[in-house]
Design a protein around this motif. Structure first.
Motif, PDB file in Angstrom:
ATOM      1  N   GLU A  32       1.161  -6.157   2.027  1.00 22.32           N
ATOM      2  CA  GLU A  32       0.935  -7.333   1.190  1.00 22.32           C
ATOM      3  C   GLU A  32       2.258  -8.041   0.886  1.00 22.32           C
ATOM      4  O   GLU A  32       2.375  -9.261   1.033  1.00 22.32           O
ATOM      5  CB  GLU A  32       0.248  -6.894  -0.107  1.00 22.32           C
ATOM      6  CG  GLU A  32       0.016  -7.997  -1.099  1.00 22.32           C
ATOM      7  CD  GLU A  32      -0.629  -7.466  -2.369  1.00 22.32           C
ATOM      8  OE1 GLU A  32      -1.825  -7.718  -2.553  1.00 22.32           O
ATOM      9  OE2 GLU A  32       0.072  -6.800  -3.163  1.00 22.32           O
ATOM     10  N   TYR A  33       3.259  -7.279   0.498  1.00 22.78           N
ATOM     11  CA  TYR A  33       4.554  -7.855   0.123  1.00 22.78           C
ATOM     12  C   TYR A  33       5.216  -8.563   1.303  1.00 22.78           C
ATOM     13  O   TYR A  33       5.756  -9.652   1.159  1.00 22.78           O
ATOM     14  CB  TYR A  33       5.470  -6.763  -0.418  1.00 22.78           C
ATOM     15  CG  TYR A  33       6.801  -7.282  -0.888  1.00 22.78           C
ATOM     16  CD1 TYR A  33       6.914  -7.956  -2.095  1.00 22.78           C
ATOM     17  CD2 TYR A  33       7.951  -7.106  -0.130  1.00 22.78           C
ATOM     18  CE1 TYR A  33       8.137  -8.447  -2.542  1.00 22.78           C
ATOM     19  CE2 TYR A  33       9.185  -7.589  -0.564  1.00 22.78           C
ATOM     20  CZ  TYR A  33       9.254  -8.259  -1.760  1.00 22.78           C
ATOM     21  OH  TYR A  33      10.467  -8.742  -2.198  1.00 22.78           O
ATOM     22  N   ARG A  93       0.531  -1.959  -0.159  1.00 21.67           N
ATOM     23  CA  ARG A  93       1.382  -2.866  -0.944  1.00 21.67           C
ATOM     24  C   ARG A  93       2.541  -3.405  -0.117  1.00 21.67           C
ATOM     25  O   ARG A  93       2.932  -4.552  -0.259  1.00 21.67           O
ATOM     26  CB  ARG A  93       1.881  -2.166  -2.212  1.00 21.67           C
ATOM     27  CG  ARG A  93       0.739  -1.926  -3.214  1.00 21.67           C
ATOM     28  CD  ARG A  93       1.199  -1.296  -4.510  1.00 21.67           C
ATOM     29  NE  ARG A  93       2.203  -2.065  -5.209  1.00 21.67           N
ATOM     30  CZ  ARG A  93       1.961  -3.135  -5.993  1.00 21.67           C
ATOM     31  NH1 ARG A  93       0.720  -3.550  -6.151  1.00 21.67           N
ATOM     32  NH2 ARG A  93       2.948  -3.751  -6.604  1.00 21.67           N
ATOM     33  N   LEU A 130       6.984  -2.277  -5.612  1.00 17.62           N
ATOM     34  CA  LEU A 130       6.143  -1.108  -5.350  1.00 17.62           C
ATOM     35  C   LEU A 130       6.003  -0.193  -6.563  1.00 17.62           C
ATOM     36  O   LEU A 130       5.239   0.761  -6.531  1.00 17.62           O
ATOM     37  CB  LEU A 130       6.738  -0.290  -4.197  1.00 17.62           C
ATOM     38  CG  LEU A 130       6.811  -0.973  -2.839  1.00 17.62           C
ATOM     39  CD1 LEU A 130       7.563  -0.080  -1.853  1.00 17.62           C
ATOM     40  CD2 LEU A 130       5.430  -1.323  -2.314  1.00 17.62           C
TER      41      LEU A 130
END
Length: 72
Positions: free
Chosen positions: A54-55, A51, A27
């Motif tokens: 997504e991760y 994010r 991040l």
């Protein structure tokens, strides 16, 4: 409890088998900052939320506690 963003972030991280420092590195924030998200002491902004989804290969709705399944 399963509807709490903090609980979901902890579970997602545990399922992925990574440390808070690993997620924080992805991040581009400090580990202490990410830890505060997991403890409910801070709220991620929109970009960080995207994010995180997504991760962890999930949706922002799931992270926010609006969806019951991490894959939809």
């Amino acid at each position: 409890k399963g509807d709490d963003m903090e609980w979901r972030l902890q579970k997602l991280r545990g399922d992925k088998g990574v440390t808070q420092a690993t997620v924080a590195d992805y991040l581009h924030c400090r580990q202490q900052t990410y830890s505060r998200y997991e403890k409910g002491q801070a709220q991620p902004d929109f970009e960080i939320l995207l994010r995180l989804a997504e991760y962890f290969e999930t949706t922002t709705d799931y992270i926010l506690g609006k969806g019951g399944n991490k894959n939809n």
